[in-house]
Scaffold this motif. Sequence first.
Motif, PDB file in Angstrom:
ATOM      1  N   LEU A 211       3.658   0.168  -0.885  1.00  0.00           N
ATOM      2  CA  LEU A 211       3.351  -1.118  -1.784  1.00  0.00           C
ATOM      3  C   LEU A 211       2.447  -1.065  -2.098  1.00  0.00           C
ATOM      4  O   LEU A 211       2.091  -1.179  -3.610  1.00  0.00           O
ATOM      5  N   ALA A 212       1.369  -0.279  -1.359  1.00  0.00           N
ATOM      6  CA  ALA A 212      -0.232  -0.537  -2.034  1.00  0.00           C
ATOM      7  C   ALA A 212      -0.136   0.035  -2.994  1.00  0.00           C
ATOM      8  O   ALA A 212      -1.402  -0.400  -3.439  1.00  0.00           O
ATOM      9  N   PHE A 213      -0.094   1.532  -2.999  1.00  0.00           N
ATOM     10  CA  PHE A 213      -0.207   2.288  -3.825  1.00  0.00           C
ATOM     11  C   PHE A 213       0.016   1.592  -5.240  1.00  0.00           C
ATOM     12  O   PHE A 213      -0.912   1.864  -6.475  1.00  0.00           O
ATOM     13  N   GLN A 214       1.202   0.968  -5.522  1.00  0.00           N
ATOM     14  CA  GLN A 214       2.095   0.574  -6.999  1.00  0.00           C
ATOM     15  C   GLN A 214       1.132  -0.937  -7.344  1.00  0.00           C
ATOM     16  O   GLN A 214       0.592  -0.352  -8.120  1.00  0.00           O
ATOM     17  N   ILE A 215       0.707  -1.939  -6.321  1.00  0.00           N
ATOM     18  CA  ILE A 215      -0.589  -2.671  -6.236  1.00  0.00           C
ATOM     19  C   ILE A 215      -1.301  -2.391  -7.412  1.00  0.00           C
ATOM     20  O   ILE A 215      -2.287  -3.071  -8.041  1.00  0.00           O
ATOM     21  N   GLU A 255      -5.086  -9.938  -3.001  1.00  0.00           N
ATOM     22  CA  GLU A 255      -4.096 -10.522  -2.064  1.00  0.00           C
ATOM     23  C   GLU A 255      -3.216  -9.222  -0.855  1.00  0.00           C
ATOM     24  O   GLU A 255      -3.083  -8.856   0.064  1.00  0.00           O
ATOM     25  N   GLN A 256      -1.909  -9.473  -2.577  1.00  0.00           N
ATOM     26  CA  GLN A 256      -1.468  -9.009  -1.817  1.00  0.00           C
ATOM     27  C   GLN A 256      -1.915  -7.257  -1.026  1.00  0.00           C
ATOM     28  O   GLN A 256      -0.186  -6.442  -0.221  1.00  0.00           O
ATOM     29  N   LEU A 257      -1.902  -6.306  -1.957  1.00  0.00           N
ATOM     30  CA  LEU A 257      -2.937  -5.269  -1.383  1.00  0.00           C
ATOM     31  C   LEU A 257      -3.256  -5.261   0.370  1.00  0.00           C
ATOM     32  O   LEU A 257      -3.236  -4.801   0.619  1.00  0.00           O
ATOM     33  N   HIS A 258      -3.845  -5.973   0.183  1.00  0.00           N
ATOM     34  CA  HIS A 258      -4.962  -6.502   1.463  1.00  0.00           C
ATOM     35  C   HIS A 258      -4.166  -6.713   2.418  1.00  0.00           C
ATOM     36  O   HIS A 258      -4.294  -5.995   3.699  1.00  0.00           O
ATOM     37  N   LEU A 261      -2.151  -3.255   2.931  1.00  0.00           N
ATOM     38  CA  LEU A 261      -2.306  -1.869   4.152  1.00  0.00           C
ATOM     39  C   LEU A 261      -3.064  -2.885   5.332  1.00  0.00           C
ATOM     40  O   LEU A 261      -2.216  -1.806   6.138  1.00  0.00           O
ATOM     41  N   GLN A 262      -2.914  -4.207   5.208  1.00  0.00           N
ATOM     42  CA  GLN A 262      -2.775  -4.205   6.708  1.00  0.00           C
ATOM     43  C   GLN A 262      -1.611  -3.551   7.628  1.00  0.00           C
ATOM     44  O   GLN A 262      -1.316  -3.563   9.160  1.00  0.00           O
TER      45      GLN A 262
END
Length: 291
Positions: A211-215, A255-258, A261-262
Motif C-alpha cells: 500500500l505504501a509503495f502504491q501511494i 498522510e495515507q503513506l504515513h 508505514l505505521q
Amino acid sequence: MVQTISELKSSIDDYLSDHLVADVDQATLYSSMRYSLMAGGKRLRPALTLATVEMLGGTVDENVIHAATALELLHTYSLIHDDLPAMDNDDLRRGKPTNHCRYGAGMATLAGDGLLTLAFQWVTDNGLPAAIRAELTLALAQAAGPAGMVAGQARDIEGEGHQLDLDQLRYLHRQKTGALLRYAVLAGGIITNQSRPVKAALADFGAQFGLAFQIYDDLMDVLGTTAQMGKQVHKDAGEHKNTYPGLLGVAGAEEQLHKALQSAKAAQTKLGELTGRSFAGYDQFLAYFKL
C-alpha cells in the motif's frame, strides 16, 4: 546477518542474467524477454523474499534464489503488458524505450507471456520440498491472477473517468500492486516453513508495504521527474486515473503513506514478538519511501 538491498540486488541481477537463457528457445523472444528483465529494476520483490528468509534463519541457496527470482519474472511480465498500446501505451520504462517500442507489440506480448509462464516453471523446478513448492505456487497464482493483480488492473481500466472513493481505491491497489508485494514477504515464510500466525504477520507487513509503495508511486507521479522515475510522470491526472493525490491532494496522500508505514512497522514489531528474531532488516526497505 541480513544482506543489504544492494547486495541482494546484485545477487538477483547476476542470477537472472545467467539463468534466463537456458529456458528460452527462440532468439528474438529471448532478446525481448531479457531486454525488459535486465533493464535495471530495483528487484524489491525477490529481495524482500530473500531478506525474509535470512531474518527467519533460513539459508539462501540455489533452490531458494531460483524460487524467489521467479517473482521478478512475473513482475516484469506485468510491466511489459501494462505498457502496451492497448493498456497504458507508455513509451518509456526505467529510462529506456518500452518493450513494444523496441520489439513491436506482438513480440512484447509474447515476451510477457514467456516471463509469466517461466515464473511458474522456476517456482516449481527447484529442490525445495514438494509441499513448499505447492504452497508457493498456489500463493503466487492467487496473488497474480484474476482475484489479485489482474483483477486490480481490470479495476484500474474500468475506473478511468470515474472517481473512486478511498475504500474502492485501497481495494484496487491492494490487488494491483499490493498482492505481489504481500506474496514477496509471505514467500519467505513459506520457504522457511513458518507457523500460520507468523505467515499472517508476514503477509500483513507485505500488504502494508505494498500500500505504501502504491501511494508513494502516485505521489512521485506528481512530485517527481522523468529522470528520477525512469518513466513519464504527470500522466495520471491527464488520463483521469484514480490516484491518492487525485482523490486526497498531496497532503492527504502523504498522510495515507504515513499511516501505511505505521501499520507496516506494527507488523514488523509483531513478527519480532512472535519469533524472537530481529526484523530490523526491513528498515532498509521502509527507507525507500522518501519524498
